[in-house]
Design an enzyme around this catalytic site. Structure first.
Site, PDB file in Angstrom:
ATOM      1  N   ASP A  47     -10.077  -3.572  -5.165  1.00  0.00           N
ATOM      2  CA  ASP A  47      -9.247  -2.635  -4.408  1.00  0.00           C
ATOM      3  C   ASP A  47      -9.136  -1.345  -5.210  1.00  0.00           C
ATOM      4  OD1 ASP A  47      -7.310  -1.315  -2.908  1.00  0.00           O
ATOM      5  OD2 ASP A  47      -5.704  -2.713  -3.379  1.00  0.00           O
ATOM      6  N   SER A  72       0.829  -1.198   0.000  1.00  0.00           N
ATOM      7  CA  SER A  72       0.000   0.000   0.000  1.00  0.00           C
ATOM      8  C   SER A  72       0.871   1.260   0.000  1.00  0.00           C
ATOM      9  CB  SER A  72      -0.959  -0.047   1.187  1.00  0.00           C
ATOM     10  OG  SER A  72      -2.009   0.871   1.036  1.00  0.00           O
ATOM     11  N   HIS A 109      -8.185  -5.107  -0.620  1.00  0.00           N
ATOM     12  CA  HIS A 109      -6.972  -4.552  -0.037  1.00  0.00           C
ATOM     13  C   HIS A 109      -6.703  -5.200   1.331  1.00  0.00           C
ATOM     14  CE1 HIS A 109      -4.019  -1.244  -0.047  1.00  0.00           C
ATOM     15  NE2 HIS A 109      -4.205  -1.198   1.256  1.00  0.00           N
TER      16      HIS A 109
END
Length: 330
Positions: A258, A165, A288
């Site tokens: 996501d 991320s 995610h």
């Protein structure tokens, strides 16, 4: 594709934990957003279901531009063994949340699976420390691994960067800096990375609410981190770099459901177009954070196995090439 049943279960659990409905509904009108301090407290209270034991796990610090950067070293072999290849791991959390503890399980799994040392970096967080503080700290840790391999019992020249991320964003940015500063990295592992600041892709629109990572929250975090910086700075938006040629070989992992899917996959395509060896793998039906949660997602375990294979191959290739003869970091 439809949501994986494990994803449905995860979203139900997440909704019960946070008090939100899985479909983004609930009480009429927008719910008040929690403060950064409240969100950090929730993240800090989370505890992993399983944690692999390793022969050596120790905390240390690296000198950074804003003071000491906390790091945690993981080794899958006793201290007397070595040296080993090394991964610098950069945690996610939107540049605002997270720390060494939040990625402790995944760092242990990478160390054990890839047969390497892992140096997890506790970089400074926004809003107290906006861009480029996190990038500067991440670079300080990578530079320490390159300049002081003996301190970490690391194999010179066999260094990789990895992150998920926002940590994937930092790993991509550091890989660009490494190219520009003469440090040849063995690999970059980018797990559903943030690669742009536009927030306008189809996946942002389709999965912005009710799929775990909320678009409004990430936009808020990006604003806290960016703090008025140039949106096209490649240290902030690697996808906007003019040229990606010469960066480290890459593995890019994305989740179908996501908001970050499209920009991660666009970055993989740009790497390939620039001649960088890259393998992209999308995991369907998941959201995610699946990579960090193998207790919820079988796909997380499969993605970890894939990442481990890619890292082992990268370190093996670098060792065979005699990586110690490459350019030195400055």
């Amino acid at each position: 594709m439809p949501l994986d049943p494990q994803t449905v279960r995860f979203l139900d659990v997440l909704a019960a934990w946070t008090g939100a409905s899985p479909d983004g509904g609930g009480a009429p009108g927008p719910a008040p957003e929690p403060t950064v301090e409240e969100m950090r407290a929730v993240v800090g209270a989370a505890r992993p279901a399983v944690r692999r034991e390793l022969p050596l796990v120790r905390d240390a610090a690296v000198r950074g531009p804003g003071g000491p950067v906390p790091v945690r070293l993981y080794r899958p072999a006793p201290p007397g063994r070595g040296p080993l290849p090394l991964i610098v791991y950069l945690h996610g959390g939107g540049w605002v949340l997270g720390g060494l503890d939040s990625v402790d399980p995944v760092c242990r799994e990478l160390a054990a699976g890839a047969g390497c040392a892992v140096l997890s970096a506790g970089y400074r967080l926004a809003p107290e420390h906006p861009f480029p503080a996190a990038v500067d700290d991440a670079w300080a840790v990578v530079a320490s691994a390159a300049r002081e391999p003996g301190r970490w019992n690391a194999l010179p020249g066999a260094i990789a960067v990895a992150g998920d991320s926002a940590g994937g964003n930092l790993a991509a940015a550091v890989a660009l800096l490494a190219r520009d500063r003469g440090l040849p990295l063995a690999h970059q592992l980018l797990v559903y990375p943030v690669t742009d600041t536009a927030m306008d892709t189809p996946s942002w629109r389709e999965y912005g609410t009710g799929y775990g990572l909320d678009a409004r929250t990430l936009a808020r975090f990006m604003g806290l981190y960016r703090a008025g910086a140039d949106r096209s700075d490649p240290r902030l938006a690697p996808l906007r770099a003019r040229d990606l040629a010469g960066t480290a070989p890459a593995t890019v992992i994305t989740a179908e459901c996501d908001i970050l899917r499209d920009e991660g996959e666009a970055y993989a395509r740009r790497l390939a177009a620039a001649g960088v060896p890259v393998e992209l793998r999308r995991y369907d039906g998941v959201v995610h954070a699946f990579f960090l949660l193998p207790e919820f997602f079988d796909a997380g375990a499969r993605a970890m196995a894939f990442a481990v294979r890619r890292l082992r191959a990268a370190f093996g290739a670098r060792t065979r090439e005699g990586a110690g003869h490459g350019r030195r970091a400055v």
